[in-house]
Design a protein around this motif. Structure first.
Motif, PDB file in Angstrom:
ATOM      1  N   LEU A 179       0.857  -1.188   0.000  1.00 16.18           N
ATOM      2  CA  LEU A 179       0.000   0.000   0.000  1.00 16.18           C
ATOM      3  C   LEU A 179       0.890   1.233   0.000  1.00 16.18           C
ATOM      4  CD1 LEU A 179      -3.066  -0.874   2.281  1.00 16.18           C
ATOM      5  CD2 LEU A 179      -3.111  -0.150  -0.114  1.00 16.18           C
ATOM      6  N   CYS A 180       0.430   2.313   0.574  1.00 14.08           N
ATOM      7  CA  CYS A 180       1.176   3.568   0.550  1.00 14.08           C
ATOM      8  C   CYS A 180       2.433   3.464   1.410  1.00 14.08           C
ATOM      9  CB  CYS A 180       0.292   4.710   1.041  1.00 14.08           C
ATOM     10  SG  CYS A 180      -1.227   4.899   0.080  1.00 14.08           S
ATOM     11  N   VAL A 181       3.528   4.013   0.903  1.00 16.52           N
ATOM     12  CA  VAL A 181       4.790   3.930   1.622  1.00 16.52           C
ATOM     13  C   VAL A 181       4.773   4.788   2.884  1.00 16.52           C
ATOM     14  CG1 VAL A 181       5.990   5.834   0.441  1.00 16.52           C
ATOM     15  CG2 VAL A 181       7.300   3.843   1.251  1.00 16.52           C
ATOM     16  N   HIS A 182       3.940   5.825   2.908  1.00 20.13           N
ATOM     17  CA  HIS A 182       3.728   6.634   4.114  1.00 20.13           C
ATOM     18  C   HIS A 182       2.385   6.229   4.716  1.00 20.13           C
ATOM     19  CE1 HIS A 182       6.477  10.073   2.491  1.00 20.13           C
ATOM     20  NE2 HIS A 182       7.159   9.046   2.958  1.00 20.13           N
ATOM     21  N   GLU A 183       2.405   5.701   5.908  1.00 16.66           N
ATOM     22  CA  GLU A 183       1.185   5.207   6.548  1.00 16.66           C
ATOM     23  C   GLU A 183       1.125   5.683   7.995  1.00 16.66           C
ATOM     24  OE1 GLU A 183      -0.741   1.050   6.040  1.00 16.66           O
ATOM     25  OE2 GLU A 183       0.561   0.856   7.796  1.00 16.66           O
ATOM     26  N   GLY A 184      -0.046   6.116   8.426  1.00 19.14           N
ATOM     27  CA  GLY A 184      -0.267   6.499   9.817  1.00 19.14           C
ATOM     28  C   GLY A 184      -1.066   5.425  10.521  1.00 19.14           C
TER      29      GLY A 184
END
Length: 601
Positions: free
Chosen positions: A483-488
């Motif tokens: 998925l997205c490389v930046h994840e919260g």
């Protein structure tokens, strides 16, 4: 290009004049509050010429400004030069907020226009609160770029595909059940999902609508009995349609979401970052609508945390993906060290070579973000991206900063190495070692249950601070599973991030030092949070390194490192060799053996 930017701003001002607004706010995001967006929504980039992934443009009838964070200060300054758009550096003491600047620039009774699809209700409310003492109004307007942006890219129509449960570890049906349990705790009967990665995770589907991010443009509304996916139906093959039907998911047209949400007559949970259009459709501004008897509940989506804590299948997948990615990195580093002295390589050529080597790995699905390959002074630009105009040759001297990653169905990778290409100055060696100390201090942390990333951030900075040095980006972010490389929602950074760190979360460790016009240095691994111990004081956690790749030893000032730091460094390299060498040929094994040999004083 600078002339084109001025013409585009003039066209926007003509639209503003025709619609009776004196200021227009243009964020980088899309209707789903995405960090990276499909080309259809890259209006801020088109208007200003600034290509960074974060920033907000504000245009008045006489002035224009762009607000962005420290990752892009140098890049934005270069790209905005000559455009008459002023750069505002976020979080700097001298920088006014957007609201403060508009309050000063606008006169009483002026109107600020915002496209309700790409601006959040929280931002609108904060803007209104700050500007209302002057009688300044804030209103939603139609998207001006449908009118002024010739050849605007269409909405993406790429096909959606199924991520098999052998990679996801949990069925779509089970995930929907977990979401229903969570919203029930909040006394809600339904939830509106707008974040693209949350929808992709929930449904075990992936797409390619956004560059480097395997997501697809959609919304999802889940009630206690039904689940509806709003999407451009042409994106769905018969196989995917059957899959959704078998999992109890109804398909509706993407553009039906606003009218359908207006008709919801039950308590609905929405994210505080939901766009203005859908917030209003769901019942805002009245938190309790006495006519319909339902409430709109602003509560962070439970999917964010469910997604962030990886299951055992995802964790094992990450480990396998990191091995394949590590093989590609080792082959690349060996090639680079040998190729640079020949004098035929540049920032762009090494980017192409690394892509080529990753593409040889099994199940490679593309890169997870555009590679940052910055040589010498270019590395001081935190998110530098080489172009044919900026590309420079690599020489057997100085350092190359290489930040890159890949997408595999079993995991997403994100790694930075600063690579020594030749002789270094004492300053470069000292800075390299300070970055390594920060990296090692955070890596070796043991911390109690309930700790958030902000409490650990100082570990990566303390050695630098003692030398009067700092960096202004975050130290770590979550990483999605294909998925997205930046994840919260968790992060490691100086400003307060309240989400606590939990076993099963992935997070990066990436301190850096950047000196404009000289050099930039960053070392980054992706980590997994795992249990460390139980004691009379509770549960403690630690970090397991997932990334497998040697860290360049040539720039290290060993006298600056503690015994503990050197011991961990050597144990890490021992693990890298053990995990990767069986998949390398003899020549590559010998090279890796030397690069992972013990570091000594």
């Amino acid at each position: 290009m600078k002339l084109e930017i001025k013409q585009r701003v003039a066209a926007l001002r003509k639209f503003m004049q025709g619609n009776g607004i004196q200021a227009f706010i243009l964020p980088t995001t899309d209707p789903h509050n995405s960090e990276y967006v499909a080309s259809h929504w890259e209006a801020r980039k088109w208007l200003t010429g600034f290509t960074g992934s974060a920033g907000t443009a504000v245009i008045t009838m006489k002035k224009a400004g762009l607000w962005t964070d420290s990752r892009y200060f140098l890049q934005a300054a270069e790209q905005l030069e000559g455009t008459d758009i002023t750069l505002f550096k976020e979080r700097m003491p001298e920088t006014p907020s957007i609201a403060e600047w508009l309050f000063k620039e606008l006169k009483e009774g002026d109107i600020i226009g915002m496209d309700g699809w790409v601006n959040g209700i929280d931002f609108k409310e904060s803007l209104y609160e700050a500007c209302s003492p002057k009688g300044i109004q804030v209103k939603s307007v139609t998207d001006p770029f449908d009118e002024i942006w010739e050849d605007r890219p269409a909405l993406p129509s790429e096909p959606v595909f199924i991520l098999e449960e052998k990679y996801a570890g949990l069925s779509c049906r089970k995930k929907i059940e977990l979401i229903r349990e969570e919203i029930h705790k909040n006394n809600c009967q339904s939830i509106l999902l707008s974040a693209l990665d949350e929808i992709a995770w929930t449904l075990n589907l992936r797409g390619s609508d956004v560059h480097c991010n395997p997501v697809f443009i959609s919304y999802m509304h889940i009630t206690q009995k039904e689940a509806t996916l709003y999407i451009i139906e042409e994106k769905l093959s018969p196989e995917v349609k059957t899959y959704l039907e078998e999992n109890g998911v109804t398909i509706k047209s993407y553009n039906k979401i606003e009218s359908d949400i207006k008709n919801v007559r039950q308590n609905i949970q929405v994210s505080p970052t939901l766009n203005m259009k859908l917030f209003n459709a769901a019942g805002y501004p009245s938190s309790h609508d006495i006519d319909t008897g339902h409430k709109i509940m602003e509560i962070p989506s439970p999917v964010s945390l469910l997604k962030a804590v990886k299951n055992e299948t995802e964790i094992n997948g990450f480990r396998h993906a990191m091995e394949r990615d590590g093989i590609a990195m080792v082959k690349f580093l060996k090639w680079l060290k040998e190729a640079v002295p020949a004098g035929n390589e540049s920032e762009l050529s090494v980017d192409r070579k690394l892509y080529e080597l990753r593409a040889e790995q099994a199940n490679f699905k593309g890169i997870s973000f555009d590679t940052i390959a910055g040589y010498k002074e270019h590395a001081a630009i935190v998110h530098y991206e080489a172009t044919p105009e900026t590309d420079i040759p690599l020489k057997p001297e100085g350092m190359l900063l290489l930040d890159s990653g890949a997408q595999y169905p079993d995991g997403t990778t994100d790694i930075t190495r600063t690579i020594v290409l030749g002789p270094l100055s004492d300053e470069e060696k000292t800075d390299y070692t300070l970055v390594l100390k920060g990296f090692l201090q955070l890596q070796n942390a043991v911390f109690p249950e309930g700790t958030c990333g902000t409490q650990l951030d100082v570990l990566a900075r303390q050695a630098m601070w003692k030398a009067g040095i700092n960096y202004f980006h975050g130290t770590g972010h979550g990483v999605g599973h294909f998925l997205c490389v930046h994840e919260g929602p968790h992060q490691i950074r100086m400003n307060h991030m309240p989400t606590t760190l939990r076993p099963g979360m992935t997070v990066t460790n990436e301190p850096g030092i950047y000196k404009a016009g000289r050099h930039g240095i960053r070392t980054e691994n992706t980590l997994l949070i795992v249990p460390a111990m139980e004691s009379e004081f509770g549960s403690f956690m630690k970090f397991e390194p997932l990334t497998l790749c040697p860290i360049d030893k040539e720039a290290i000032v060993t006298d600056m490192l503690t015994d503990e730091e050197i011991n961990w460094f050597n144990e890490y390299h021992k693990m890298v060799y053990s995990r990767l060498s069986p998949q390398l040929n003899k020549e590559e094994q010998e090279w890796l053996k030397e690069k992972t040999s013990p570091l000594k004083r």
